[in-house]
Design a protein around this motif. Structure first.
Motif, PDB file in Angstrom:
ATOM      1  N   ALA A 188       2.029   9.387  -6.231  1.00 56.00           N
ATOM      2  CA  ALA A 188       2.643  10.695  -5.959  1.00 56.00           C
ATOM      3  C   ALA A 188       3.749  11.012  -6.954  1.00 56.00           C
ATOM      4  CB  ALA A 188       3.189  10.721  -4.529  1.00 56.00           C
ATOM      5  N   ALA A 189       4.455   9.989  -7.406  1.00 59.46           N
ATOM      6  CA  ALA A 189       5.562  10.186  -8.343  1.00 59.46           C
ATOM      7  C   ALA A 189       5.081  10.595  -9.729  1.00 59.46           C
ATOM      8  CB  ALA A 189       6.392   8.913  -8.444  1.00 59.46           C
ATOM      9  N   SER A 190       3.824  10.323 -10.031  1.00 63.20           N
ATOM     10  CA  SER A 190       3.285  10.673 -11.347  1.00 63.20           C
ATOM     11  C   SER A 190       2.363  11.890 -11.293  1.00 63.20           C
ATOM     12  CB  SER A 190       2.524   9.475 -11.935  1.00 63.20           C
ATOM     13  OG  SER A 190       1.420   9.115 -11.107  1.00 63.20           O
ATOM     14  N   TRP A 191       2.377  12.616 -10.170  1.00 62.70           N
ATOM     15  CA  TRP A 191       1.515  13.787 -10.024  1.00 62.70           C
ATOM     16  C   TRP A 191       1.863  14.827 -11.093  1.00 62.70           C
ATOM     17  CZ3 TRP A 191      -2.874  14.365  -7.649  1.00 62.70           C
ATOM     18  CH2 TRP A 191      -3.376  15.649  -7.402  1.00 62.70           C
ATOM     19  N   PRO A 192       0.854  15.370 -11.773  1.00 68.10           N
ATOM     20  CA  PRO A 192       1.137  16.301 -12.886  1.00 68.10           C
ATOM     21  C   PRO A 192       2.011  17.486 -12.517  1.00 68.10           C
ATOM     22  CG  PRO A 192      -1.170  15.628 -12.891  1.00 68.10           C
ATOM     23  CD  PRO A 192      -0.583  15.085 -11.628  1.00 68.10           C
ATOM     24  N   GLY A 193       1.911  17.947 -11.283  1.00 68.31           N
ATOM     25  CA  GLY A 193       2.684  19.117 -10.881  1.00 68.31           C
ATOM     26  C   GLY A 193       4.182  18.905 -10.886  1.00 68.31           C
ATOM     27  N   LEU A 194       4.630  17.654 -10.985  1.00 72.03           N
ATOM     28  CA  LEU A 194       6.063  17.368 -11.052  1.00 72.03           C
ATOM     29  C   LEU A 194       6.595  17.496 -12.475  1.00 72.03           C
ATOM     30  CD1 LEU A 194       6.311  14.280  -8.652  1.00 72.03           C
ATOM     31  CD2 LEU A 194       6.819  16.677  -8.133  1.00 72.03           C
ATOM     32  N   HIS A 195       5.693  17.681 -13.423  1.00 66.92           N
ATOM     33  CA  HIS A 195       6.070  17.934 -14.827  1.00 66.92           C
ATOM     34  C   HIS A 195       6.970  16.843 -15.396  1.00 66.92           C
ATOM     35  CE1 HIS A 195       4.198  21.818 -14.337  1.00 66.92           C
ATOM     36  NE2 HIS A 195       5.005  22.097 -13.323  1.00 66.92           N
ATOM     37  N   GLY A 196       6.708  15.611 -14.973  1.00 68.28           N
ATOM     38  CA  GLY A 196       7.415  14.477 -15.551  1.00 68.28           C
ATOM     39  C   GLY A 196       8.814  14.237 -15.025  1.00 68.28           C
TER      40      GLY A 196
ATOM     41  N   ALA B 180       0.834  -1.207   0.000  1.00 66.77           N
ATOM     42  CA  ALA B 180       0.000   0.000   0.000  1.00 66.77           C
ATOM     43  C   ALA B 180       0.863   1.249   0.000  1.00 66.77           C
ATOM     44  CB  ALA B 180      -0.936  -0.007   1.208  1.00 66.77           C
ATOM     45  N   CYS B 181       1.960   1.219   0.752  1.00 66.88           N
ATOM     46  CA  CYS B 181       2.876   2.352   0.784  1.00 66.88           C
ATOM     47  C   CYS B 181       3.426   2.638  -0.605  1.00 66.88           C
ATOM     48  CB  CYS B 181       4.018   2.067   1.758  1.00 66.88           C
ATOM     49  SG  CYS B 181       5.330   3.307   1.757  1.00 66.88           S
ATOM     50  N   LEU B 182       3.930   1.622  -1.266  1.00 66.80           N
ATOM     51  CA  LEU B 182       4.556   1.815  -2.568  1.00 66.80           C
ATOM     52  C   LEU B 182       3.545   2.230  -3.628  1.00 66.80           C
ATOM     53  CD1 LEU B 182       7.141  -1.097  -2.571  1.00 66.80           C
ATOM     54  CD2 LEU B 182       7.615   1.356  -2.504  1.00 66.80           C
ATOM     55  N   ARG B 183       2.344   1.699  -3.546  1.00 66.63           N
ATOM     56  CA  ARG B 183       1.322   2.123  -4.512  1.00 66.63           C
ATOM     57  C   ARG B 183       1.024   3.608  -4.357  1.00 66.63           C
ATOM     58  NH1 ARG B 183      -0.613  -3.065  -3.242  1.00 66.63           N
ATOM     59  NH2 ARG B 183      -2.045  -2.282  -1.641  1.00 66.63           N
ATOM     60  N   SER B 184       0.960   4.075  -3.129  1.00 68.45           N
ATOM     61  CA  SER B 184       0.688   5.502  -2.912  1.00 68.45           C
ATOM     62  C   SER B 184       1.851   6.356  -3.393  1.00 68.45           C
ATOM     63  CB  SER B 184       0.396   5.776  -1.428  1.00 68.45           C
ATOM     64  OG  SER B 184       1.564   5.695  -0.625  1.00 68.45           O
ATOM     65  N   VAL B 185       3.075   5.888  -3.187  1.00 75.93           N
ATOM     66  CA  VAL B 185       4.250   6.638  -3.639  1.00 75.93           C
ATOM     67  C   VAL B 185       4.290   6.696  -5.169  1.00 75.93           C
ATOM     68  CG1 VAL B 185       6.773   6.612  -3.746  1.00 75.93           C
ATOM     69  CG2 VAL B 185       5.607   6.235  -1.561  1.00 75.93           C
ATOM     70  N   GLU B 186       3.928   5.608  -5.830  1.00 73.27           N
ATOM     71  CA  GLU B 186       3.921   5.611  -7.289  1.00 73.27           C
ATOM     72  C   GLU B 186       2.923   6.623  -7.840  1.00 73.27           C
ATOM     73  OE1 GLU B 186       3.369   1.483  -8.410  1.00 73.27           O
ATOM     74  OE2 GLU B 186       5.532   1.260  -8.722  1.00 73.27           O
TER      75      GLU B 186
ATOM     76  N   ALA C  49      -0.119  11.076   0.350  1.00 72.63           N
ATOM     77  CA  ALA C  49      -1.147  11.677  -0.493  1.00 72.63           C
ATOM     78  C   ALA C  49      -0.674  11.747  -1.942  1.00 72.63           C
ATOM     79  CB  ALA C  49      -1.484  13.076   0.011  1.00 72.63           C
ATOM     80  N   PRO C  50      -1.598  11.781  -2.907  1.00 71.79           N
ATOM     81  CA  PRO C  50      -1.203  11.840  -4.313  1.00 71.79           C
ATOM     82  C   PRO C  50      -0.309  13.032  -4.657  1.00 71.79           C
ATOM     83  CG  PRO C  50      -3.505  11.221  -4.133  1.00 71.79           C
ATOM     84  CD  PRO C  50      -3.050  11.590  -2.752  1.00 71.79           C
ATOM     85  N   ASP C  51      -0.492  14.157  -3.976  1.00 78.94           N
ATOM     86  CA  ASP C  51       0.318  15.345  -4.273  1.00 78.94           C
ATOM     87  C   ASP C  51       1.463  15.544  -3.287  1.00 78.94           C
ATOM     88  OD1 ASP C  51      -1.121  16.054  -2.023  1.00 78.94           O
ATOM     89  OD2 ASP C  51      -1.785  18.001  -2.801  1.00 78.94           O
TER      90      ASP C  51
END
Length: 226
Positions: free
Chosen positions: A25-33, A17-23, A97-99
């Motif tokens: 967060a890692a793809s959040w649009p605000g990180l611009h890829g 569950a931890c890693l799924r949430s981090v993944e 959290a996702p962001d």
């Protein structure tokens, strides 16, 4: 590149569950890829933590220290060797959290100390929830330090020598060292994480240990925590 570092000692039940949430967060649009490297530091694991983690994109490294300070430091060392400019830390029993990463970066500080929340109080029950709500500052300007919700820029981390090899309070020692050199620290409630209130904890002086100590100090005979 950003890096998320997660120490794990026999965390097969929660690491997924931890890693799924981090993944997420890692793809959040605000990180611009921007690339996000997720590192799980397997510390003397004897269960299926590694097998669960390999089902994700995380990279796994191993230590045999049974020491969270060493585990976090090894994860940071690996991330820095690959060029990470920001180190974000959480725990294997925590969901971010996702962001989460985006918010850490948006605070434009040398380090970010976030708060934690708990949704399942387990055997502690309602009295502990009430005590936590009454005594914990979940707002900007708090002074809490949690390895489950911590971020630091690579330059500041390296300037103070990183994590000390402490079995607990390694996060506190790092933040105090940052304060001593005048680092800009954001004491923010904006980066959100949900952590566990388990009684079987890993760090002897961490969040789980604190909850148990509070529970023992305030018997719940009348259903309320004083």
């Amino acid at each position: 590149m950003l890096a998320v570092i997660i120490p794990a000692n026999n965390e097969e039940a929660s690491i997924g569950a931890c890693l799924r949430s981090v993944e997420v967060a890692a793809s959040w649009p605000g990180l611009h890829g921007e690339q996000v490297l997720v590192i799980v530091v397997l510390d003397a694991c004897t269960d299926d933590t590694a097998q669960v983690a390999t089902q994700t994109s995380a990279r796994l490294i191993s230590v045999a220290a049974r020491n969270v300070g060493i585990a976090r430091a090894e994860g940071a060392r690996y991330a820095l060797s690959l060029g990470a400019r920001w180190l974000a830390f959480t725990d294997a029993d925590t969901v971010v959290a996702p962001d989460w990463l985006h918010v850490q970066m948006s605070l434009c500080s040398d380090a970010v100390c976030g708060t934690v929340s708990v949704t399942d109080w387990g055997t502690y029950g309602e009295p502990m929830r009430q005590h936590f709500d009454a005594t914990y500052t979940d707002a900007d300007g708090h002074q809490h330090i949690h390895g489950a919700n911590l971020g630091v820029c690579a330059r500041a981390y390296q300037r103070v020598g990183g994590f000390e090899p402490l079995a607990s309070s390694e996060d506190v020692a790092l933040v105090r060292a940052l304060q001593a050199v005048g680092a800009r620290i954001a004491w923010s409630a904006a980066p959100r994480v949900v952590t566990s209130a388990r009684r079987v904890f890993r760090a002897p002086g961490g969040f789980g240990s604190t909850l148990l100590r509070v529970s023992e100090a305030h018997p719940q005979s009348d259903g309320r925590v004083p």
